[in-house]
Design an enzyme around this catalytic site. Structure first.
Site, PDB file in Angstrom:
ATOM      1  N   ASN A 149       0.920  -1.100  -0.093  1.00 46.84           N
ATOM      2  CA  ASN A 149       0.079  -0.071   0.024  1.00 46.84           C
ATOM      3  C   ASN A 149       0.826   1.284   0.138  1.00 46.84           C
ATOM      4  O   ASN A 149       2.084   1.254   0.412  1.00 46.84           O
ATOM      5  CB  ASN A 149      -0.886  -0.043   1.163  1.00 46.84           C
ATOM      6  CG  ASN A 149      -2.044  -1.145   1.012  1.00 46.84           C
ATOM      7  OD1 ASN A 149      -2.546  -1.012  -0.113  1.00 46.84           O
ATOM      8  ND2 ASN A 149      -2.381  -1.777   2.035  1.00 46.84           N
ATOM      9  N   CYS A 170      -4.933  -7.495  -3.773  1.00 38.35           N
ATOM     10  CA  CYS A 170      -5.334  -7.115  -2.457  1.00 38.35           C
ATOM     11  C   CYS A 170      -6.332  -8.126  -2.084  1.00 38.35           C
ATOM     12  O   CYS A 170      -6.908  -9.034  -2.995  1.00 38.35           O
ATOM     13  CB  CYS A 170      -6.064  -5.752  -2.281  1.00 38.35           C
ATOM     14  SG  CYS A 170      -6.646  -5.243  -0.751  1.00 38.35           S
ATOM     15  N   HIS A 171      -6.853  -8.287  -0.863  1.00 39.37           N
ATOM     16  CA  HIS A 171      -7.762  -9.271  -0.266  1.00 39.37           C
ATOM     17  C   HIS A 171      -9.032  -8.849  -0.017  1.00 39.37           C
ATOM     18  O   HIS A 171      -9.785  -9.726   0.704  1.00 39.37           O
ATOM     19  CB  HIS A 171      -7.012 -10.400   0.648  1.00 39.37           C
ATOM     20  CG  HIS A 171      -6.256  -9.539   1.826  1.00 39.37           C
ATOM     21  ND1 HIS A 171      -5.087  -9.759   2.065  1.00 39.37           N
ATOM     22  CD2 HIS A 171      -6.834  -8.581   2.640  1.00 39.37           C
ATOM     23  CE1 HIS A 171      -4.608  -9.185   2.841  1.00 39.37           C
ATOM     24  NE2 HIS A 171      -5.704  -8.411   3.401  1.00 39.37           N
ATOM     25  N   HIS A 201      -9.839  -0.647  -2.174  1.00 42.08           N
ATOM     26  CA  HIS A 201     -10.224  -0.476  -0.803  1.00 42.08           C
ATOM     27  C   HIS A 201     -11.562   0.539  -1.005  1.00 42.08           C
ATOM     28  O   HIS A 201     -12.103   1.022   0.076  1.00 42.08           O
ATOM     29  CB  HIS A 201      -9.115   0.482   0.083  1.00 42.08           C
ATOM     30  CG  HIS A 201      -8.424  -0.322   0.490  1.00 42.08           C
ATOM     31  ND1 HIS A 201      -7.311   0.010   1.111  1.00 42.08           N
ATOM     32  CD2 HIS A 201      -7.927  -1.819   0.545  1.00 42.08           C
ATOM     33  CE1 HIS A 201      -6.229  -0.849   1.367  1.00 42.08           C
ATOM     34  NE2 HIS A 201      -6.785  -1.894   0.899  1.00 42.08           N
ATOM     35  N   TYR A 258     -12.029   7.046   3.952  1.00 42.44           N
ATOM     36  CA  TYR A 258     -12.204   7.639   2.562  1.00 42.44           C
ATOM     37  C   TYR A 258     -13.369   8.468   2.445  1.00 42.44           C
ATOM     38  O   TYR A 258     -13.430   8.843   1.274  1.00 42.44           O
ATOM     39  CB  TYR A 258     -12.168   6.079   1.715  1.00 42.44           C
ATOM     40  CG  TYR A 258     -11.272   5.261   2.079  1.00 42.44           C
ATOM     41  CD1 TYR A 258     -10.162   5.555   2.406  1.00 42.44           C
ATOM     42  CD2 TYR A 258     -11.564   4.113   1.735  1.00 42.44           C
ATOM     43  CE1 TYR A 258      -9.328   4.561   2.841  1.00 42.44           C
ATOM     44  CE2 TYR A 258     -10.707   2.735   2.115  1.00 42.44           C
ATOM     45  CZ  TYR A 258      -9.444   3.247   2.542  1.00 42.44           C
ATOM     46  OH  TYR A 258      -8.538   2.447   2.767  1.00 42.44           O
TER      47      TYR A 258
END
Length: 488
Positions: A149, A170-171, A201, A258
């Site tokens: 990241n 990513c997971h 994300h 975010y």
């Protein structure tokens, strides 16, 4: 098959071990060479000892090497995996601590927001060094798999400026799908089919089908609100689901960073988060967790080494994408996953230059993305706000333009909801000065930043955050683990 995989930042011991055992679950990969590299000789030797134990116990011909010479590790590599955190926990602590002085309360701070943007400034010059080495000494056409990241910024820089064949991994999508399958009563995630798309994300489950039956917003809201655990841990995500009509992949704590609505006042933060685990919104939660994990590993290393002497079990292969991508590319067994790549028409209502995360299929011809996806308008609007910040951040990191960096931070949704322009300008100066050793591109800007800080009249406060917990000692962690075992 015999080829070389280089892992940069292999001192991320637990994650490196997971990638290693996942890859060795593929029968054809027994003869692969793993080249580990890291700045820390200490961490390298720890992870090499663990992987050597895995190889020895399973009687594999797999070769494992470890070196602090990155170019030597990359030489002849067909695949390069990055797990780096430039500046380590020392720099990361400043990503959380300094913004708190200006009222910005982050749970993770590694994607956007003030912490994520500065993290990107540290990482991007190093990512470009990786790309230079890959082009010069790796196998021609080598693929770069970035796990580090801030995912979108790192991948953006590697593709646009590093000119290397790069995919970001990513997971978050897998974890979100597991939750949805659970609340809907599925026996396994294989019963759930979905299209999940957006940016890293901030991906959204825009189409959900359980055993072929389409799942709508009302059914999903009811299922989450009826769940005894998620109804408490994911209050913010459920609220966004109600308003946007689709579920976000990202955890309650991550998602809160975010958006400009949920973390801008201390009383709002405590209303929406849950303190049962760091990932649900705790102030500096991931920093605390990472610190505790490092301390635990250092203390309990002999136990980790002993536990490595176990059979590799393909049934326990994780859902991390890397091993499945390599298997598809090398054996032509098709794999479907969610990948971070340049948009170029994949998502029709996001900018073409953005790094998006969306469904794709992998076979011997490469990663093939499903194109022509349109996000719901609210999801697109939220993503675009972050993309604009990411773009400015990447350009600032490349150019070393501190004024552009300040504008990127100013336009961050949460920062803009909390701080004034004067506060942002001073905060960025303070962060650049504090992290100057990891920010070579800003070397010429540091003296002037120090001068401005010496004359600044912007008030700050010493504040731990709305929901901060202290780092637990080894004794406390051991007692907690013992209690959990007894409860089971």
């Amino acid at each position: 098959m015999s080829f070389k995989i280089a892992i940069i930042g292999a001192g991320s011991v637990g994650f490196t071990k997971k990638l290693f055992t996942d890859i060795l679950c593929v029968p054809e990969f027994r003869d692969v060479e793993f080249a580990l590299t890291d700045l820390s000789e200490h961490n390298l030797q720890m992870i090499k000892s663990i992987l050597d134990r895995v190889v020895e116990f399973n009687r594999l011909p797999t070769k494992v090497t470890a070196t602090t010479d990155r170019r030597a590790a990359l030489e002849g590599a067909r695949y390069v995996i990055s797990c780096v955190r430039v500046g380590g926990l020392e720099a990361y602590a400043d990503d959380i601590r300094i913004p708190l002085k200006y009222g910005i309360d982050q749970c993770v701070g590694d994607t956007i927001c003030a912490g994520g943007i500065l993290y990107g400034q540290r990482n991007i010059p190093v990512i470009l060094d990786f790309c230079k080495d890959i082009l010069e000494v790796a196998e021609p056409g080598a693929k770069f798999l970035n796990y580090a990241n801030p995912m979108a910024m790192n991948t953006w820089a590697a593709i646009e400026y590093g000119k290397v064949d790069t995919v970001g991994l990513c997971h978050g999508v897998q974890h979100g799908a597991d939750q949805i399958a659970e609340v809907l009563g599925a026996k396994s995630r294989t019963e759930l089919d979905y299209i999940c798309s957006g940016i890293n994300h901030q991906t959204w489950f825009i189409d959900l089908r359980l055993n072929g039956r389409k799942i709508g917003k009302d059914e999903l809201v009811a299922a989450f609100e009826a769940h005894p655990v998620y109804s408490q841990q994911e209050k913010l995500r459920i609220d966004v689901l109600k308003r946007f009509g689709v579920y976000s992949t990202e955890s309650n704590g991550h998602l809160s960073e975010y958006l400009p609505w949920y973390r801008k006042r201390p009383d709002e933060i405590t209303r929406w988060i849950d303190m049962s685990d760091w990932i649900h919104g705790e102030t500096g939660g991931y920093l605390r967790y990472s610190t505790e994990t490092r301390n635990w590993f250092e203390t309990e290393f002999p136990q980790f080494l002993e536990s490595a002497a176990r059979p590799i079990d393909p049934a326990k292969r994780s859902n991390e994408h890397a091993s499945h991508i390599l298997e598809a590319l090398e054996t032509n067994r098709v794999y479907r996953g969610h990948f971070n790549v340049k948009n170029n028409g994949i998502i029709t209502n996001l900018p073409q230059d953005a790094i998006i995360e969306s469904p794709g299929f992998v076979d011997r011809f490469g990663i093939n993305m499903a194109a022509g996806i349109a996000l719901p308008e609210a999801c697109a609007a939220t993503c675009i706000s972050s993309i604009n910040v990411q773009r400015m951040s990447v350009h600032a990191a490349i150019s070393g333009d501190i004024d552009l960096l300040k504008l990127a931070v100013l336009h961050d949704p949460l920062v803009g909801a909390v701080s004034t322009p004067e506060e942002v300008w001073q905060m960025v100066d303070e962060m650049v000065v504090a992290q100057a050793r990891w920010l070579p591109q800003y070397a010429d800007a540091v003296p002037a930043a120090k001068e401005r800080l010496s004359k600044s009249r912007v008030k700050t406060r010493e504040w731990a955050g709305a929901a901060r917990r202290d780092v637990r000692s080894i004794e406390e962690l051991r007692a907690e683990k013992t209690a959990l075992k007894q409860a089971v």
